[in-house]
Design a protein around this motif. Structure first.
Motif: not given
Ligand code: ADP
Ligand code: MG
Length: 319
Positions: A73-83
């Motif tokens: 899901d994070l990938a699909a928004m272009g976000a970098e995973p953190a926590w």
């Protein structure tokens, strides 16, 4: 083992030890520092035994998968995973199970620079909820709503592998290591997702099948699309299984692939090839955004067919 022992033994110091964690597991809340200029991207998913995974799925695979679906899901928004935070309900404190589960989780967390910063532990039928938190430069997240007429529709990896694995396992048939891995240990396309920021106009992860998930992009963006069935990216095993009869439900409507489907303006076409080579990932143009609404497939006789979100009904009746 008390709940506190369990948390201490299996869920403390899981992850990469990020510098932006002021307080992780061990207090009433985690304390996390969001970088200036970033937006926090948050998503939660729950896996219930017997519904989202087969009861005999191994604990190591479950530890991997419950985090992988969130990272997708994070990938699909272009976000970098953190926590991440983990709410775990288990029928009993089985040490072998907990060891394998936390290892599967930790391995994927470390690979993506994610820290497990808190959670909740309860007794009951096996249920796993993971909330993921990612960071994305303010205003740059790739939403579902940005697809424009003329954009190319692309898909990463191959479609239908997890669906074929599930179908075989549910029927008690043998399943190859490749197919089982695609179902039980999906690869979230995190590097691809963030590399598409600034290029993709819309993006979604394929968790319910391409017809349904691309359908979400189309309805949110108020556009239609045409895709060519012959261009859908298939593994050798899925293409082989399609030879015995065109069963488009597999690549179009089976879940759990966790690939990315994205739209990209024609002027960025060369980015697709560049990303494919740089990230060593298969990327396939499967169609184009068109006026109107819904998903259509051109047929060999020159006519087109409308597909509904389940992906196959018109085909199964008439082809
Ligand atoms: P509280 O009663 O304040 O909610 P808990 O006793 O449930 O706290 O949890 C103690 C600490 O352990 C908290 O920091 C919580 O976030 C963490 N924790 C509990 N369960 C898990 C888990 N399964 N994974 C990671 N952290 C957990
Ligand atoms: Mg408390």
């Amino acid at each position: 083992m008390s709940e506190f022992d369990l948390i201490r033994d299996y869920f403390t110091h899981v992850g990469s030890g990020r510098a932006d964690v002021s307080m992780g597991v061990g207090d009433d809340c985690a304390l996390l520092r969001v970088a200036t200029g970033a937006e926090l991207a948050v998503s939660i998913d729950t896996l219930v035994s017997g519904i989202h995974f087969l009861a005999d799925c191994g604990p190591g695979a479950l530890g991997h998968k419950c985090l992988a679906v969130g990272l997708s899901d994070l990938a699909a928004m272009g976000a970098e995973p953190a926590w991440a935070t983990l709410a775990l309900t288990v029928p009993r404190a089985d040490e072998v199970w907990l060891t394998e589960f936390s290892r599967g989780f930790a391995h994927l967390a470390e690979a993506h620079g994610v820290d497990l910063v808190g959670g909740d532990t309860t007794r009951g039928s096996l249920t796993i909820s993971v909330q993921v938190h990612g960071l994305v430069p303010r205003g740059e997240a790739v939403r579902r709503s940005g697809a424009r007429i003329g954009d190319l529709v692309c898909v990463s990896g191959t479609l239908g592998d997890a669906g074929l694995a599930l179908r075989r396992l549910s029927a008690g048939e043998p399943v190859s290591d490749y197919l089982r891995g695609r179902l039980e240990r999906p690869t979230p396309r995190v590097a691809l997702g963030s590399a598409l920021r600034g290029f993709a106009s819309a993006m979604i992860d394929v968790s319910d099948g391409l017809a349904a998930d691309l359908g979400h992009i189309l309805s949110t963006s108020d556009v239609g699309a045409e895709i060519r069935l012959a261009d859908l990216p298939l593994s050798p095993e899925v293409s082989e299984s399609l030879e015995s009869g065109p069963d488009w439900a597999l690549p179009l409507a089976s879940g759990d692939d966790y690939e990315l489907c994205f739209c990209i303006p024609e002027r960025h076409r060369e980015q697709i090839l560049e990303l494919q080579q740089r990230l060593d990932i298969r990327l396939t143009i499967v169609g184009r955004i068109m006026p109107g609404n819904g998903l259509r497939c051109p047929l060999e006789n020159g006519s087109t067919r409308q597909l509904d979100a389940s992906g196959y009904d018109h085909f199964s009746h008439e082809e």
